[in-house]
Design a protein around this motif. Structure first.
Motif, PDB file in Angstrom:
ATOM      1  N   ASP A  93      70.312-100.451  -2.294  1.00  0.00           N
ATOM      2  CA  ASP A  93      70.410 -99.912  -3.647  1.00  0.00           C
ATOM      3  C   ASP A  93      71.641-100.414  -4.406  1.00  0.00           C
ATOM      4  N   ASP A  94      72.635-100.886  -3.677  1.00  0.00           N
ATOM      5  CA  ASP A  94      73.871-101.343  -4.319  1.00  0.00           C
ATOM      6  C   ASP A  94      73.893-102.848  -4.532  1.00  0.00           C
ATOM      7  N   TRP A  95      72.733-103.496  -4.550  1.00  0.00           N
ATOM      8  CA  TRP A  95      72.697-104.952  -4.601  1.00  0.00           C
ATOM      9  C   TRP A  95      73.366-105.518  -5.847  1.00  0.00           C
ATOM     10  N   LYS A  96      73.296-104.794  -6.963  1.00  0.00           N
ATOM     11  CA  LYS A  96      73.901-105.300  -8.201  1.00  0.00           C
ATOM     12  C   LYS A  96      75.418-105.416  -8.073  1.00  0.00           C
ATOM     13  N   ASP A  97      76.016-104.558  -7.251  1.00  0.00           N
ATOM     14  CA  ASP A  97      77.472-104.591  -7.081  1.00  0.00           C
ATOM     15  C   ASP A  97      77.929-105.804  -6.274  1.00  0.00           C
ATOM     16  N   LYS A  98      76.978-106.473  -5.615  1.00  0.00           N
ATOM     17  CA  LYS A  98      77.331-107.624  -4.783  1.00  0.00           C
ATOM     18  C   LYS A  98      77.382-108.934  -5.562  1.00  0.00           C
ATOM     19  N   ILE A  99      76.982-108.901  -6.825  1.00  0.00           N
ATOM     20  CA  ILE A  99      76.954-110.118  -7.643  1.00  0.00           C
ATOM     21  C   ILE A  99      78.279-110.263  -8.380  1.00  0.00           C
ATOM     22  N   SER A 100      78.893-111.418  -8.250  1.00  0.00           N
ATOM     23  CA  SER A 100      80.199-111.637  -8.853  1.00  0.00           C
ATOM     24  C   SER A 100      80.108-111.717 -10.368  1.00  0.00           C
ATOM     25  N   ILE A 101      81.220-111.452 -11.017  1.00  0.00           N
ATOM     26  CA  ILE A 101      81.277-111.523 -12.481  1.00  0.00           C
ATOM     27  C   ILE A 101      81.008-112.942 -12.961  1.00  0.00           C
ATOM     28  N   GLU A 102      81.530-113.938 -12.222  1.00  0.00           N
ATOM     29  CA  GLU A 102      81.348-115.333 -12.629  1.00  0.00           C
ATOM     30  C   GLU A 102      79.865-115.714 -12.682  1.00  0.00           C
ATOM     31  N   GLN A 103      79.100-115.251 -11.690  1.00  0.00           N
ATOM     32  CA  GLN A 103      77.683-115.586 -11.685  1.00  0.00           C
ATOM     33  C   GLN A 103      76.902-114.740 -12.688  1.00  0.00           C
ATOM     34  N   ALA A 104      77.262-113.488 -12.814  1.00  0.00           N
ATOM     35  CA  ALA A 104      76.548-112.616 -13.743  1.00  0.00           C
ATOM     36  C   ALA A 104      76.634-113.138 -15.176  1.00  0.00           C
ATOM     37  N   MET A 105      77.739-113.782 -15.511  1.00  0.00           N
ATOM     38  CA  MET A 105      77.926-114.288 -16.869  1.00  0.00           C
ATOM     39  C   MET A 105      76.913-115.357 -17.235  1.00  0.00           C
TER      40      MET A 105
END
Length: 418
Positions: A93-105
């Motif tokens: 359920d916490d998968w979104k927290d595993k994505i770095s800010i650099e990639q999310a951008m």
């Protein structure tokens, strides 16, 4: 205005009737349907405008036609763009927290927008026709293209891409540049592979070529800023089938070149765009979908002109060396389900439920096998969507955009896993 209202509403309704149809043969009508479904947002607007003009002009018959046509097309867009729970089940359920800010951008931030501007590096580095293997005792070279970030954030992850084409046709660098540029913008390196096709080689040799490409990327990982433990196999159609086999059977002696038997060929993930997972079930569909099959005998080892290749699409008895009845063990060997085990890599499956070539039932069975083996897996199914959907107008196509949304996040999670 009455005529315009009638035409717009009627056309929207008429085109929407093509959406639920599943074709059996690849022909010009099938190709037209691919484009029509991809342009569903345009037809929806057309229906709405037609209904509105009908109300303003007194052409009241145009109102229900426009509303019904637009309604079917909007339903399709909504079904493609709605969220699913696949990532929660596969990565927690916490998968979104595993994505770095650099990639999310640099990921697409919504499943669908009316016109998607795919992310792209300002100046991605591109190397064309890089040799990764030469067939012994010949001058036959296997080539690839390398896409990589020219600067900025580097994820350390490489995507080895295997093109489709029914095991007989196509080549690297076919309608995939926007996709690769988008992946490079997220810091990933892409290796676009050209492998030998049938009838030059059989299916086992094709898997061997994929593994040679994989071994080459791992060997040259430091040169491209890649972590050799962060290599993903990705493919479409027949290329996805090869990617699934190479990814889930890295050490199988019948599918691995002898000189690579002691080489680490493991991958951290596999992405399949409508890849066949059961060639026995697909035997008849592949044979009957191409009305232009050349039934003349042709031996393995024959190199043919690329312009003639599609004549042999569907000739699985050439690719495999016989029919399912003649060589059942060989067909079992090249069934990706055969090789699923608890240590299999995370797998993302993407397919339409109207696929003309790949049965959704076989894909669902493969997904079930992954889940039962404890493998992190996601199975994304788009309604009223057919084979090759991702190649058709991805800037507006709801299914293509939503698939890209999932690919972005799947790769970002693999970058951080382990």
């Amino acid at each position: 205005m009455i005529i315009v209202a009638t035409i717009l509403s009627g056309l929207s309704l008429l085109l929407s009737f093509l959406f639920p149809i599943k074709f059996r043969v690849i022909n010009i009508v099938f190709m037209a349907r691919l484009a029509i479904v991809a342009l569903s947002p345009i037809w929806a607007i057309m229906g709405i405008v037609g209904a509105l003009l009908g109300w303003l002009s007194g052409a009241y018959w145009a109102i229900p036609m426009g509303i019904l046509g637009a309604g079917m097309e909007i339903w399709y867009i909504w079904q493609c763009a709605r969220d699913h729970r696949g990532f929660d089940r596969a990565f927690g359920d916490d998968w979104k927290d595993k994505i770095s800010i650099e990639q999310a951008m640099n990921m697409v931030n919504r499943r669908w927008s009316f016109f998607l501007r795919m992310k792209a590096s300002p100046e991605p580095s591109f190397e064309s026709d890089v040799r990764f293997w030469t067939v012994p005792d010949t001058k036959r070279e296997l080539l690839c293209d390398i896409w990589r970030p020219a600067g900025g954030y580097i994820s350390g992850l490489a995507v080895v891409y295997i093109h489709g084409g029914g095991w007989v046709a196509m080549d690297k660098d076919f309608m995939t540049r926007p996709f690769f540029q988008h992946l490079v913008a997220q810091g990933h390196t892409v290796m676009d592979v050209s492998y030998r096709l049938c009838p030059e080689v059989d299916i086992c040799s094709m898997v061997g070529d994929v593994k040679r490409a994989l071994a080459w990327m791992k060997t040259n990982a430091s040169r491209y800023g890649v972590n050799p433990d962060k290599v993903v196999l990705c493919g479409s159609s027949a290329g996805a089938h090869l990617a699934l086999l190479a990814g889930h059977a890295p050490g199988n002696p019948e599918l691995t070149p002898e000189n690579l038997m002691n080489t680490d060929l493991s991958v951290c993930g596999v992405i399949s765009y409508y890849g066949p997972t059961d060639l026995v079930a697909g035997y008849d569909p592949w044979r009957t979908s191409n009305p232009y099959i050349n039934w003349d005998p042709i031996p393995i080892g024959t190199r043919i002109d690329p312009s003639e290749a599609m004549q042999y699409a569907g000739r699985l008895e050439i690719l495999m060396g016989g029919t399912p009845r003649d060589i059942p063990d060989t067909y079992k060997l090249v069934n990706p389900t055969t090789h699923v085990h608890p240590g299999s890599p995370p797998t993302l499956l993407i397919q339409g439920d109207k696929d003309i070539l790949v049965s959704l039932d076989t894909t669902n069975a493969f997904y079930k096998e992954l889940i039962e083996s404890g493998v992190p897996a996601i199975n994304v199914v788009f309604p009223w969507t057919d084979h090759m959907f991702d190649l058709i107008l991805p800037q507006i196509n709801p299914a293509a955009q939503s698939a890209l949304f999932d690919v972005d996040r799947f790769l970002a999670l693999l970058t951080k896993e382990g």
